[in-house]
Design a protein around this motif. Structure first.
Motif, PDB file in Angstrom:
ATOM      1  N   ARG A   1      14.199   0.310  -8.795  1.00 54.66           N
ATOM      2  CA  ARG A   1      12.922  -0.245  -9.268  1.00 54.66           C
ATOM      3  C   ARG A   1      12.750  -1.732  -8.932  1.00 54.66           C
ATOM      4  NH1 ARG A   1       9.797   1.137 -14.624  1.00 54.66           N
ATOM      5  NH2 ARG A   1       8.072  -0.283 -14.349  1.00 54.66           N
ATOM      6  N   SER A   2      13.804  -2.529  -9.128  1.00 55.48           N
ATOM      7  CA  SER A   2      13.680  -3.966  -8.865  1.00 55.48           C
ATOM      8  C   SER A   2      13.456  -4.238  -7.378  1.00 55.48           C
ATOM      9  CB  SER A   2      14.910  -4.715  -9.371  1.00 55.48           C
ATOM     10  OG  SER A   2      16.066  -4.267  -8.691  1.00 55.48           O
ATOM     11  N   PHE A   3      14.152  -3.489  -6.522  1.00 58.46           N
ATOM     12  CA  PHE A   3      13.965  -3.647  -5.079  1.00 58.46           C
ATOM     13  C   PHE A   3      12.559  -3.246  -4.662  1.00 58.46           C
ATOM     14  CE2 PHE A   3      14.120  -1.775  -0.801  1.00 58.46           C
ATOM     15  CZ  PHE A   3      14.448  -2.911  -0.079  1.00 58.46           C
ATOM     16  N   VAL A   4      12.077  -2.122  -5.173  1.00 53.45           N
ATOM     17  CA  VAL A   4      10.748  -1.629  -4.827  1.00 53.45           C
ATOM     18  C   VAL A   4       9.669  -2.572  -5.353  1.00 53.45           C
ATOM     19  CG1 VAL A   4       9.130   0.283  -5.191  1.00 53.45           C
ATOM     20  CG2 VAL A   4      11.504   0.757  -4.659  1.00 53.45           C
ATOM     21  N   ASP A   5       9.900  -3.161  -6.510  1.00 53.03           N
ATOM     22  CA  ASP A   5       8.930  -4.131  -7.044  1.00 53.03           C
ATOM     23  C   ASP A   5       8.807  -5.344  -6.132  1.00 53.03           C
ATOM     24  OD1 ASP A   5       8.285  -2.556  -9.198  1.00 53.03           O
ATOM     25  OD2 ASP A   5       9.655  -3.583 -10.588  1.00 53.03           O
ATOM     26  N   LYS A   6       9.933  -5.814  -5.585  1.00 48.76           N
ATOM     27  CA  LYS A   6       9.872  -6.960  -4.670  1.00 48.76           C
ATOM     28  C   LYS A   6       9.182  -6.592  -3.366  1.00 48.76           C
ATOM     29  CE  LYS A   6      13.695  -9.490  -6.487  1.00 48.76           C
ATOM     30  NZ  LYS A   6      13.964 -10.879  -6.389  1.00 48.76           N
TER      31      LYS A   6
ATOM     32  N   VAL B   1       0.842  -1.201   0.000  1.00 41.68           N
ATOM     33  CA  VAL B   1       0.000   0.000   0.000  1.00 41.68           C
ATOM     34  C   VAL B   1       0.873   1.246   0.000  1.00 41.68           C
ATOM     35  CG1 VAL B   1      -1.742   1.282   1.298  1.00 41.68           C
ATOM     36  CG2 VAL B   1      -1.866  -1.210   1.164  1.00 41.68           C
ATOM     37  N   VAL B   2       1.917   1.234   0.826  1.00 42.38           N
ATOM     38  CA  VAL B   2       2.830   2.380   0.909  1.00 42.38           C
ATOM     39  C   VAL B   2       3.561   2.586  -0.413  1.00 42.38           C
ATOM     40  CG1 VAL B   2       4.900   3.249   2.055  1.00 42.38           C
ATOM     41  CG2 VAL B   2       3.115   2.169   3.401  1.00 42.38           C
ATOM     42  N   VAL B   3       4.052   1.506  -1.006  1.00 39.89           N
ATOM     43  CA  VAL B   3       4.766   1.613  -2.282  1.00 39.89           C
ATOM     44  C   VAL B   3       3.830   2.134  -3.371  1.00 39.89           C
ATOM     45  CG1 VAL B   3       5.879   0.269  -4.113  1.00 39.89           C
ATOM     46  CG2 VAL B   3       6.504  -0.114  -1.729  1.00 39.89           C
TER      47      VAL B   3
ATOM     48  N   LEU C   1       8.757  11.546  -5.853  1.00 41.01           N
ATOM     49  CA  LEU C   1       9.147  10.261  -5.279  1.00 41.01           C
ATOM     50  C   LEU C   1       8.857   9.100  -6.232  1.00 41.01           C
ATOM     51  CD1 LEU C   1       7.959  10.740  -1.602  1.00 41.01           C
ATOM     52  CD2 LEU C   1      10.269  10.954  -2.515  1.00 41.01           C
ATOM     53  N   GLY C   2       7.788   9.196  -6.979  1.00 41.97           N
ATOM     54  CA  GLY C   2       7.458   8.145  -7.943  1.00 41.97           C
ATOM     55  C   GLY C   2       8.515   8.005  -9.016  1.00 41.97           C
ATOM     56  N   SER C   3       9.059   9.126  -9.476  1.00 46.01           N
ATOM     57  CA  SER C   3      10.116   9.044 -10.491  1.00 46.01           C
ATOM     58  C   SER C   3      11.408   8.489  -9.894  1.00 46.01           C
ATOM     59  CB  SER C   3      10.360  10.415 -11.117  1.00 46.01           C
ATOM     60  OG  SER C   3      10.785  11.333 -10.125  1.00 46.01           O
ATOM     61  N   LEU C   4      11.662   8.749  -8.622  1.00 42.72           N
ATOM     62  CA  LEU C   4      12.839   8.173  -7.969  1.00 42.72           C
ATOM     63  C   LEU C   4      12.709   6.657  -7.820  1.00 42.72           C
ATOM     64  CD1 LEU C   4      13.592  10.752  -5.128  1.00 42.72           C
ATOM     65  CD2 LEU C   4      14.917  10.333  -7.201  1.00 42.72           C
ATOM     66  N   LEU C   5      11.510   6.186  -7.547  1.00 45.56           N
ATOM     67  CA  LEU C   5      11.303   4.749  -7.399  1.00 45.56           C
ATOM     68  C   LEU C   5      11.408   4.009  -8.727  1.00 45.56           C
ATOM     69  CD1 LEU C   5       8.385   4.476  -4.825  1.00 45.56           C
ATOM     70  CD2 LEU C   5      10.829   4.258  -4.435  1.00 45.56           C
ATOM     71  N   ASN C   6      11.335   4.724  -9.833  1.00 39.60           N
ATOM     72  CA  ASN C   6      11.434   4.088 -11.145  1.00 39.60           C
ATOM     73  C   ASN C   6      12.856   4.066 -11.696  1.00 39.60           C
ATOM     74  OD1 ASN C   6       8.773   3.317 -11.460  1.00 39.60           O
ATOM     75  ND2 ASN C   6       8.180   5.360 -12.143  1.00 39.60           N
ATOM     76  N   LEU C   7      13.837   4.523 -10.924  1.00 45.23           N
ATOM     77  CA  LEU C   7      15.227   4.439 -11.358  1.00 45.23           C
ATOM     78  C   LEU C   7      15.637   2.973 -11.437  1.00 45.23           C
ATOM     79  CD1 LEU C   7      16.813   7.332  -9.280  1.00 45.23           C
ATOM     80  CD2 LEU C   7      16.347   7.303 -11.717  1.00 45.23           C
ATOM     81  N   PRO C   8      16.528   2.623 -12.385  1.00 44.28           N
ATOM     82  CA  PRO C   8      16.838   1.213 -12.643  1.00 44.28           C
ATOM     83  C   PRO C   8      17.278   0.403 -11.413  1.00 44.28           C
ATOM     84  CG  PRO C   8      17.804   2.596 -14.331  1.00 44.28           C
ATOM     85  CD  PRO C   8      17.221   3.514 -13.301  1.00 44.28           C
ATOM     86  N   GLY C   9      18.156   0.911 -10.586  1.00 39.69           N
ATOM     87  CA  GLY C   9      18.633   0.143  -9.444  1.00 39.69           C
ATOM     88  C   GLY C   9      17.599  -0.001  -8.343  1.00 39.69           C
TER      89      GLY C   9
END
Length: 74
Positions: free
Chosen positions: A61-66, A40-42, A51-59
């Protein structure tokens, strides 16, 4: 029960004088307690413009997706 036990056990271990080990227990218990809330937070942070554009950075993004995956039906 497991999450609460680790969190409160960590508080007890800190109080008896082993702060590093106690903090590790507390952090693990915290993540167990709130793992259902992390998706929910993510999802909310991804909708915030900067903040959304920062979470989409390549390194990141994979961590946030998990972290944002929801294995439990809430």
């Amino acid at each position: 029960m497991k999450a609460t036990g680790f969190f409160l056990g960590g508080v007890f271990v800190v109080l008896i004088g082993w702060p590093l080990i106690g903090m590790i227990f507390e952090i693990y218990g915290f993540f167990l307690l709130f793992r259902g809330f992390f998706p929910v937070v993510v999802g909310f942070i991804r909708r915030v413009p900067v903040l959304g554009s920062l979470l989409n950075l390549p390194g990141i993004r994979s961590f946030v997706d998990k972290v944002g995956e929801s294995n439990n039906m809430v």
